[in-house]
Design an enzyme around this catalytic site. Structure first.
Site, PDB file in Angstrom:
ATOM      1  N   ASN A 134      53.419 -18.891  53.640  1.00  0.00           N
ATOM      2  CA  ASN A 134      53.650 -18.272  52.316  1.00  0.00           C
ATOM      3  C   ASN A 134      54.423 -17.001  52.613  1.00  0.00           C
ATOM      4  O   ASN A 134      53.880 -16.117  53.296  1.00  0.00           O
ATOM      5  CB  ASN A 134      52.287 -17.985  51.677  1.00  0.00           C
ATOM      6  CG  ASN A 134      52.343 -17.313  50.319  1.00  0.00           C
ATOM      7  OD1 ASN A 134      51.409 -16.605  49.979  1.00  0.00           O
ATOM      8  ND2 ASN A 134      53.387 -17.518  49.557  1.00  0.00           N
ATOM      9  N   GLN A 172      57.171 -14.581  47.304  1.00  0.00           N
ATOM     10  CA  GLN A 172      56.907 -13.343  46.581  1.00  0.00           C
ATOM     11  C   GLN A 172      57.744 -12.203  47.183  1.00  0.00           C
ATOM     12  O   GLN A 172      58.065 -12.226  48.385  1.00  0.00           O
ATOM     13  CB  GLN A 172      55.423 -12.954  46.647  1.00  0.00           C
ATOM     14  CG  GLN A 172      54.542 -13.665  45.628  1.00  0.00           C
ATOM     15  CD  GLN A 172      54.096 -15.039  46.070  1.00  0.00           C
ATOM     16  OE1 GLN A 172      53.965 -15.317  47.276  1.00  0.00           O
ATOM     17  NE2 GLN A 172      53.885 -15.927  45.103  1.00  0.00           N
ATOM     18  N   ASN A 226      56.645 -12.394  41.749  1.00  0.00           N
ATOM     19  CA  ASN A 226      56.860 -13.793  42.108  1.00  0.00           C
ATOM     20  C   ASN A 226      58.345 -14.100  42.237  1.00  0.00           C
ATOM     21  O   ASN A 226      59.192 -13.342  41.773  1.00  0.00           O
ATOM     22  CB  ASN A 226      56.253 -14.701  41.025  1.00  0.00           C
ATOM     23  CG  ASN A 226      54.776 -14.965  41.260  1.00  0.00           C
ATOM     24  OD1 ASN A 226      54.304 -15.021  42.391  1.00  0.00           O
ATOM     25  ND2 ASN A 226      54.036 -15.110  40.170  1.00  0.00           N
ATOM     26  N   CYS A 280      48.015 -11.038  45.544  1.00  0.00           N
ATOM     27  CA  CYS A 280      48.709 -11.918  46.484  1.00  0.00           C
ATOM     28  C   CYS A 280      48.009 -11.738  47.825  1.00  0.00           C
ATOM     29  O   CYS A 280      48.272 -10.767  48.540  1.00  0.00           O
ATOM     30  CB  CYS A 280      50.201 -11.556  46.581  1.00  0.00           C
ATOM     31  SG  CYS A 280      51.097 -12.669  47.677  1.00  0.00           S
ATOM     32  N   GLY A 281      47.100 -12.674  48.120  1.00  0.00           N
ATOM     33  CA  GLY A 281      46.249 -12.482  49.289  1.00  0.00           C
ATOM     34  C   GLY A 281      47.011 -12.490  50.601  1.00  0.00           C
ATOM     35  O   GLY A 281      46.830 -11.605  51.448  1.00  0.00           O
ATOM     36  N   ASN A 318      44.394 -12.459  39.484  1.00  0.00           N
ATOM     37  CA  ASN A 318      45.402 -13.377  38.965  1.00  0.00           C
ATOM     38  C   ASN A 318      44.691 -14.681  38.620  1.00  0.00           C
ATOM     39  O   ASN A 318      43.644 -14.991  39.156  1.00  0.00           O
ATOM     40  CB  ASN A 318      46.535 -13.589  39.980  1.00  0.00           C
ATOM     41  CG  ASN A 318      46.035 -14.114  41.329  1.00  0.00           C
ATOM     42  OD1 ASN A 318      44.837 -14.180  41.585  1.00  0.00           O
ATOM     43  ND2 ASN A 318      46.947 -14.537  42.173  1.00  0.00           N
ATOM     44  N   HIS A 373      43.487 -18.564  38.216  1.00  0.00           N
ATOM     45  CA  HIS A 373      43.460 -19.784  39.023  1.00  0.00           C
ATOM     46  C   HIS A 373      42.672 -20.868  38.308  1.00  0.00           C
ATOM     47  O   HIS A 373      41.667 -20.576  37.640  1.00  0.00           O
ATOM     48  CB  HIS A 373      42.811 -19.512  40.383  1.00  0.00           C
ATOM     49  CG  HIS A 373      43.587 -18.565  41.243  1.00  0.00           C
ATOM     50  ND1 HIS A 373      44.552 -18.972  42.138  1.00  0.00           N
ATOM     51  CD2 HIS A 373      43.565 -17.213  41.320  1.00  0.00           C
ATOM     52  CE1 HIS A 373      45.074 -17.921  42.734  1.00  0.00           C
ATOM     53  NE2 HIS A 373      44.499 -16.832  42.244  1.00  0.00           N
ATOM     54  N   ASN A 420      47.776 -20.251  38.478  1.00  0.00           N
ATOM     55  CA  ASN A 420      47.948 -20.871  39.797  1.00  0.00           C
ATOM     56  C   ASN A 420      47.031 -22.088  39.831  1.00  0.00           C
ATOM     57  O   ASN A 420      45.867 -22.002  39.400  1.00  0.00           O
ATOM     58  CB  ASN A 420      47.549 -19.871  40.890  1.00  0.00           C
ATOM     59  CG  ASN A 420      48.475 -18.666  40.907  1.00  0.00           C
ATOM     60  OD1 ASN A 420      49.604 -18.731  41.390  1.00  0.00           O
ATOM     61  ND2 ASN A 420      48.011 -17.548  40.362  1.00  0.00           N
ATOM     62  N   GLU A 439      51.787 -22.680  42.836  1.00  0.00           N
ATOM     63  CA  GLU A 439      51.648 -21.281  42.442  1.00  0.00           C
ATOM     64  C   GLU A 439      52.413 -20.965  41.164  1.00  0.00           C
ATOM     65  O   GLU A 439      53.571 -21.402  40.990  1.00  0.00           O
ATOM     66  CB  GLU A 439      52.165 -20.353  43.549  1.00  0.00           C
ATOM     67  CG  GLU A 439      51.227 -20.214  44.710  1.00  0.00           C
ATOM     68  CD  GLU A 439      51.591 -19.014  45.558  1.00  0.00           C
ATOM     69  OE1 GLU A 439      52.147 -18.040  45.016  1.00  0.00           O
ATOM     70  OE2 GLU A 439      51.331 -19.063  46.773  1.00  0.00           O
ATOM     71  N   ARG A 440      51.778 -20.216  40.284  1.00  0.00           N
ATOM     72  CA  ARG A 440      52.473 -19.648  39.123  1.00  0.00           C
ATOM     73  C   ARG A 440      53.701 -18.901  39.627  1.00  0.00           C
ATOM     74  O   ARG A 440      53.594 -18.096  40.544  1.00  0.00           O
ATOM     75  CB  ARG A 440      51.532 -18.699  38.392  1.00  0.00           C
ATOM     76  CG  ARG A 440      52.139 -17.961  37.228  1.00  0.00           C
ATOM     77  CD  ARG A 440      51.177 -17.010  36.548  1.00  0.00           C
ATOM     78  NE  ARG A 440      50.666 -15.965  37.435  1.00  0.00           N
ATOM     79  CZ  ARG A 440      49.950 -14.927  36.990  1.00  0.00           C
ATOM     80  NH1 ARG A 440      49.632 -14.839  35.700  1.00  0.00           N
ATOM     81  NH2 ARG A 440      49.508 -14.021  37.837  1.00  0.00           N
ATOM     82  N   CYS A 487      48.095 -20.067  49.952  1.00  0.00           N
ATOM     83  CA  CYS A 487      47.857 -19.095  48.884  1.00  0.00           C
ATOM     84  C   CYS A 487      46.522 -18.428  49.155  1.00  0.00           C
ATOM     85  O   CYS A 487      45.478 -19.106  49.136  1.00  0.00           O
ATOM     86  CB  CYS A 487      47.846 -19.804  47.528  1.00  0.00           C
ATOM     87  SG  CYS A 487      47.644 -18.672  46.146  1.00  0.00           S
ATOM     88  N   GLY A 488      46.585 -17.132  49.451  1.00  0.00           N
ATOM     89  CA  GLY A 488      45.357 -16.424  49.821  1.00  0.00           C
ATOM     90  C   GLY A 488      44.421 -16.248  48.640  1.00  0.00           C
ATOM     91  O   GLY A 488      43.229 -16.587  48.714  1.00  0.00           O
ATOM     92  N   GLY A 541      44.461 -17.960  46.018  1.00  0.00           N
ATOM     93  CA  GLY A 541      44.064 -19.323  45.625  1.00  0.00           C
ATOM     94  C   GLY A 541      42.956 -19.867  46.506  1.00  0.00           C
ATOM     95  O   GLY A 541      42.079 -20.602  46.046  1.00  0.00           O
TER      96      GLY A 541
HETATM   97  N1  API Z   1      50.681 -16.538  47.411  1.00  0.00           N
HETATM   98  C1  API Z   1      49.803 -15.539  46.849  1.00  0.00           C
HETATM   99  C2  API Z   1      49.451 -15.827  45.431  1.00  0.00           C
HETATM  100  C3  API Z   1      50.478 -15.372  44.556  1.00  0.00           C
HETATM  101  C4  API Z   1      49.978 -15.548  43.198  1.00  0.00           C
HETATM  102  C5  API Z   1      51.113 -15.640  42.243  1.00  0.00           C
HETATM  103  N2  API Z   1      51.775 -16.928  42.339  1.00  0.00           N
HETATM  104  C6  API Z   1      50.609 -15.449  40.833  1.00  0.00           C
HETATM  105  O1  API Z   1      51.354 -15.732  39.914  1.00  0.00           O
HETATM  106  O2  API Z   1      49.461 -15.013  40.656  1.00  0.00           O
HETATM  107  C7  API Z   1      48.525 -15.389  47.636  1.00  0.00           C
HETATM  108  O3  API Z   1      48.566 -15.589  48.835  1.00  0.00           O
HETATM  109  O4  API Z   1      47.499 -15.034  47.017  1.00  0.00           O
END
Ligand code: API
Length: 275
Positions: A13, A46, A66, A75-76, A157, A159, A190, A208-209, A217-218, A220
């Site tokens: 990611n 991102q 994003n 964004c983890g 965010n 999910h 997401n 991902e959104r 996705c952290g 997520g």
């Molecule tokens: N890749 C990111 C998540 C991004 C979340 C983003 N897509 C949103 O719209 O909330 C992660 O590692 O958490």
């Protein structure tokens, strides 16, 4: 004007990271989309800008955009990357920084991995948010292409986590966008599909959104583990196995979600034109 950037990733990611603590930088949505474009730009899931923070004890404010240009609250994977950068800068083994969703605390873990306390899981429908009152343990109003009743949770965010018998059988390319834009998600969402492998391991794929399918996705993974514990499917600490690799997630009894995983720097470069 040109700006230095670091290209980083957490399990694939990937991020363009710019340190703007000394020179303010607020790119437009179009600029972010251009930079994130994998054909004509640098390419990233991102776009991360580190800004000054006036929060006590915070080393900076991590602004998260994003690939579609939109700003989001969590964004983890990028949080681990920024935590690592700040600890490398200070020489310390823990650091606090701010995001739109609140203060995050990062620390060094084993084998070069980084742990981030991603804060509390938000479990009420209004916190996700959903379009109306619902049981977030099984949101019956969300159904599409034979998949229904996800667990809804926010990590800052939104999910929606669907539990299935075989994640690799899910046509994520075909259904991800429709679920992301489902009318019951007023801020979109997401979308995670999760398969329980054991009480301490989950296989998960994510749409991902604002970015589409990513390698990992952290936030997520945090949402998926919280959802699995709420459904009684895993212990409070479990590995989440993504396309890009594995994160370890613990949902503590006092509602903190701890995420541990690797970080990587791919390359550095300079952005120019209109910055
Ligand atoms: N890749 C990111 C998540 C991004 C979340 C983003 N897509 C949103 O719209 O909330 C992660 O590692 O958490």
């Amino acid at each position: 004007m040109t700006r230095e950037f670091l290209k980083m990733h957490g399990l694939g990611n990937d991020f363009v990271v710019i340190d703007a603590r000394n020179t303010p930088y607020q790119p437009s949505e179009a600029e972010v989309r251009a930079i994130a474009n994998r054909r004509t730009g640098v390419g990233c899931d991102q776009f991360i800008v580190l800004e000054p923070s006036d929060a006590p004890g915070a080393s900076g404010f991590m602004r998260i955009r994003n690939a579609d240009g939109g700003e989001v609250g969590a964004c983890g994977n990028a949080s681990r990357c920024v935590g690592w950068l700040l600890m490398e800068e200070s020489g310390g083994d823990r650091v606090t920084f701010q995001t739109a969703a609140g203060l995050l605390h990062a620390s060094r873990a084993d084998n070069g991995r980084i742990t981030v306390d991603m804060g509390p899981a938000r479990l009420d429908w209004s916190e996700v948010p959903l379009a109306g009152p619902a049981d977030t343990l099984r949101v019956e109003a969300v159904a599409h292409a034979g998949y229904a009743g996800p667990v809804a949770v926010s990590m800052g965010n939104p999910h929606a986590v669907f539990f299935v018998d075989d994640v690799d059988a899910v046509p994520l390319d075909d259904i991800g966008a429709a679920l992301e834009h489902h009318p019951f998600f007023p801020e979109r969402a997401n979308i995670e599909f999760a398969q329980i492998l054991s009480p301490t391991s989950i296989r998960m794929r994510v749409w991902e959104r604002g970015a589409g399918i990513t390698q990992a996705c952290g936030s997520g993974s945090c949402a998926t583990q919280v959802a699995a514990v709420r459904r009684g499917l895993t212990e409070r600490k479990a590995d989440v196995i993504l396309d890009g690799g594995t994160l370890t997630i613990e949902w503590t009894e006092d509602n903190r979600v701890l995420m541990t995983g690797p970080v990587a720097v791919s390359f550095s470069g300079r952005l120019s034109a209109g910055l």
